[in-house]
Design an enzyme around this catalytic site. Structure first.
Site, mmCIF file in Angstrom:
data_model
loop_
_atom_site.group_PDB
_atom_site.id
_atom_site.type_symbol
_atom_site.label_atom_id
_atom_site.label_comp_id
_atom_site.label_asym_id
_atom_site.label_seq_id
_atom_site.Cartn_x
_atom_site.Cartn_y
_atom_site.Cartn_z
ATOM 1 N N GLU A 18 0.975 -1.260 0.023
ATOM 2 C CA GLU A 18 -0.009 -0.084 0.006
ATOM 3 C C GLU A 18 0.959 1.271 -0.129
ATOM 4 O O GLU A 18 1.631 1.185 0.749
ATOM 5 C CB GLU A 18 -0.921 0.070 1.228
ATOM 6 C CG GLU A 18 -1.935 1.242 1.324
ATOM 7 C CD GLU A 18 -2.654 1.305 2.669
ATOM 8 O OE1 GLU A 18 -3.754 0.374 2.333
ATOM 9 O OE2 GLU A 18 -2.272 2.079 3.467
ATOM 10 N N TRP A 42 -6.865 7.010 -0.323
ATOM 11 C CA TRP A 42 -7.625 8.155 -0.678
ATOM 12 C C TRP A 42 -7.881 8.945 0.442
ATOM 13 O O TRP A 42 -8.310 8.584 1.467
ATOM 14 C CB TRP A 42 -9.066 7.342 -1.278
ATOM 15 C CG TRP A 42 -9.989 8.414 -1.751
ATOM 16 C CD1 TRP A 42 -10.999 9.196 -0.908
ATOM 17 C CD2 TRP A 42 -10.317 8.758 -3.079
ATOM 18 N NE1 TRP A 42 -11.661 9.994 -1.679
ATOM 19 C CE2 TRP A 42 -11.307 9.880 -3.404
ATOM 20 C CE3 TRP A 42 -9.760 8.388 -4.249
ATOM 21 C CZ2 TRP A 42 -11.665 10.345 -4.506
ATOM 22 C CZ3 TRP A 42 -10.021 8.735 -5.430
ATOM 23 C CH2 TRP A 42 -10.947 10.120 -5.505
ATOM 24 N N TYR A 75 1.580 -2.487 4.738
ATOM 25 C CA TYR A 75 1.398 -1.108 4.833
ATOM 26 C C TYR A 75 2.573 -0.447 4.754
ATOM 27 O O TYR A 75 3.244 -0.441 5.975
ATOM 28 C CB TYR A 75 0.548 -0.732 6.028
ATOM 29 C CG TYR A 75 -1.053 -1.351 5.993
ATOM 30 C CD1 TYR A 75 -1.773 -0.693 5.027
ATOM 31 C CD2 TYR A 75 -1.300 -2.247 7.237
ATOM 32 C CE1 TYR A 75 -3.206 -1.156 5.114
ATOM 33 C CE2 TYR A 75 -2.715 -2.676 7.029
ATOM 34 C CZ TYR A 75 -3.447 -2.210 5.911
ATOM 35 O OH TYR A 75 -4.698 -2.562 5.837
ATOM 36 N N LYS A 124 -21.524 -6.348 2.775
ATOM 37 C CA LYS A 124 -20.840 -6.044 1.984
ATOM 38 C C LYS A 124 -20.375 -7.014 1.009
ATOM 39 O O LYS A 124 -20.377 -6.785 -0.384
ATOM 40 C CB LYS A 124 -19.838 -5.317 2.578
ATOM 41 C CG LYS A 124 -19.885 -3.956 3.093
ATOM 42 C CD LYS A 124 -18.626 -3.220 3.447
ATOM 43 C CE LYS A 124 -18.008 -3.958 4.832
ATOM 44 N NZ LYS A 124 -16.693 -3.298 5.326
#
Length: 628
Positions: free
Chosen positions: A21, A53, A276, A173
């Protein structure tokens, strides 16, 4: 390609997938530094990357730009984060359209964090309230084009700690169209594995990708754990607390802790790890090395073609490129970005491509004047210039104006010959050795599907003094297997190519497929590359003050010398190209630049206009008209 399919393949093969990421930096220099780092991290072989974002779309334009660059220029399979916090539907539509046009086929749909000036999250008028609404909207508008990832929270989230309610939300979801789950960072592996089992028991069977935060420093480790409310196991605290003021020791111990956590995750059947990176490479690379997923030199991605593919919307099937941009793939993508179609299977009509202008972003010389002078020094003689090229070939320099990346292992069979040419004042730009049917799995020369064989002709491109060009072309004319193109800055083109069409210099033979010819030489492309090559040299000259010896020297080479490429069409031959240069050397390398013709092997070469052979003197203006 959809991420769910890549993750499914990792599960089937038992070979773990890993991904990175990145987030948009705050400054223009930070963005460029990150692009350079992403370019290097491509060779680690991530399955995909994602780009975050900002809250309320605060960095939406930069996110969209980074997705486009990562997908189109660097060839990453890219997943774009998209949040619905403080986002009007028009912003969402713009972002989805930008991702679609970039060739991105993966979205991570999130509710997101509230903007910093808002204490509590709330939906705006005409916007979305939950990530579930965003998933439904993307699915409704784009069908199956986008693979839609969603967030999972093994340890709860800021405004909801009820695990059963969070599991219900996750199931909703997935039922609405989510196809994979990426989790919040964690360090409590027992809790994560229990959570995975609960997901499966709840009917959630899509791939789950755990979020892994490598440990950079002790302070950052605590800060990020506190920020995400994740539990730190006591044995981690005990291991890191005594060394908290030694950053190197923290990284080393942290590498082992995170790697052991990853091993337990993979042993549980979860064959994916999402790092990350915090826009940094070292800590992530250390964990991957510890896990044996990459070597200490990095594990290059298995190549489908000899050059790095673009994954832009209309470029996924592109499989033919000119060899001239071998060391400048970003420039090639930039100069061809407006093409409606890209070569697939064959180059096609050589007069049809229109290469973009040289003033487009990213085509000129990188770096500031000061940085480039520090890198390449202040050459005052041709010997100084040659020494720069030789240092590059010896990997003492990582780049040249014409090459954005270091020399690769491919050059090893001819590296001594290249150094020898430069030592004699013949400045090599691009090259490849001949390859006669090595397996497509070969660690250096291999590319393409398994079970195939690859071939390539010897190729050499160099800058050569006008005092030597006549003799060299005369020698080429006497060799039936050699073809060449030679041109100077003014466009005086010489060639013995039998036509303006393409000459394949790399090809592969694979089971059940037609012969693939991904790298070619042809006239129009060479003239487009000529403009760029001389522009890069001029940019280098302009790094130095006007009137300085360095500037005058480099300008003289750019204004007077020829750029020549030579193909030995006998791919069995390993030394034919280099034999052409026996006895050729620029005289007085330490002295001032001269263009007088030297004596070569006891004979004065013939004037350019009296060359024998079948070469053609082609008016550069004719080709300028075609290009424009």
């Amino acid at each position: 390609m959809h991420i769910k399919d890549k993750l499914a393949e990792a599960h089937r093969s038992g070979k773990p997938a890993f991904s990175f990421e990145f987030f948009p930096p705050k400054t223009a220099q930070g963005v460029q530094n990150l692009y350079d780092r992403m370019d290097r991290m491509h060779d680690l072989g991530p399955t995909f990357i994602d780009v975050t974002w900002g809250a309320g779309g605060s960095q939406s334009d930069l996110t969209c730009e980074m997705v486009n660059v990562a997908q189109t220029v660097y060839g990453f399979e890219t997943c774009m984060h998209l949040t619905c916090t403080d986002m009007e539907k028009e912003k969402v539509d713009h972002a989805l359209s930008a991702a679609y046009k970039a060739g991105c086929t993966n979205i991570l749909a999130l509710r997101g964090d509230p903007p910093r000036d808002t204490e509590k999250w709330q939906a705006i008028e005409g916007g979305f309230r939950y990530a579930l609404d965003l998933v439904k909207y993307i699915k409704e508008k784009y069908g199956d084009h986008f693979d839609i990832g969603v967030a999972g929270y093994p340890e709860g989230c800021d405004d909801e700690q009820d695990p059963d309610l969070l599991m219900d939300h996750l199931k909703q979801k997935i039922d609405a169209g989510g196809t994979f789950v990426v989790t919040q960072m964690f360090y409590d592996v027992d809790n994560f594995l229990n959570w995975v089992d609960k997901c499966r028991a709840s009917g959630i069977h899509v791939p789950i990708v755990p979020g892994i935060m490598p440990i950079q420093t002790h302070a950052a480790f605590l800060r990020r754990a506190t920020w995400s409310n994740c539990h730190i196991p006591q044995d981690w605290i005990d291991a890191l607390e005594p060394i908290k003021n030694d950053d190197a020791a923290v990284r080393e111990v942290g590498k082992g802790l995170v790697a052991e956590m990853c091993r337990r995750i993979m042993d549980h059947g979860v064959m994916a790890l999402h790092f990350y990176t915090m826009n940094l490479a070292q800590s992530t690379k250390m964990v991957l090395e510890e896990l044996g997923l990459i070597s200490r030199e990095g594990t290059p991605t298995k190549k489908a073609l000899p050059w790095r593919q673009s994954l832009g919307l209309s470029r996924r099937e592109e499989d033919v490129r000119p060899v001239f941009w071998k060391n400048r793939h970003k420039s090639y993508v930039a100069r061809t970005q407006d093409w409606d179609e890209f070569p697939n299977g064959r180059w096609g009509d050589s007069r049809s491509p229109a290469f973009g202008e040289l003033d487009a972003y990213g085509i000129g010389l990188k770096g500031t004047n000061e940085q480039n002078i520090k890198l390449w020094g202040k050459p005052e003689s041709l010997k100084d210039i040659a020494d720069i090229f030789i240092r590059f070939l010896k990997n003492d320099l990582k780049s040249l104006p014409w090459s954005e990346a270091p020399v690769t292992d491919e050059a090893e069979p001819i590296i001594d010959d290249l150094i020898d040419l430069n030592w004699r004042g013949l400045l090599t730009i691009t090259s490849q050795p001949s390859v006669n049917g090595v397996k497509s799995s070969h660690p250096v020369h291999g590319w393409g599907p398994p079970g195939g064989y690859v071939y390539q002709k010897a190729y050499l491109e160099l800058l050569i003094s006008p005092s030597l060009i006549t003799e060299l072309i005369d020698r080429i004319d006497q060799n039936q297997t050699m073809t060449f193109y030679a041109v100077n800055k003014k466009g005086d083109l010489r060639t013995n190519a039998p036509s303006e069409g393409p000459n394949a210099v790399t090809w592969g033979v694979f089971p059940g497929k037609e012969i693939v010819q991904p790298t070619i030489v042809e006239t129009i492309s060479f003239l487009a590359w000529k403009d760029e090559a001389f522009r890069l040299g001029t940019d280098w000259a302009n790094c130095h003050p006007a009137g300085s010896p360095s500037r005058q020297l480099i300008e003289s080479i750019m204004n007077d010398w020829y750029l020549i490429n030579i193909v030995d069409n006998d791919f069995h031959s390993t030394r034919g190209i280099f034999d052409l240069f026996d006895g050729l050397q620029v005289e007085n390398l330490d002295g001032p630049m001269e263009t007088n013709q030297p004596v070569v092997n006891g004979h004065a070469p013939k004037p350019f206009t009296e060359l024998n052979g079948t070469h053609k003197n082609v008016d550069g203006k004719v080709f300028d008209a075609v290009l424009n």
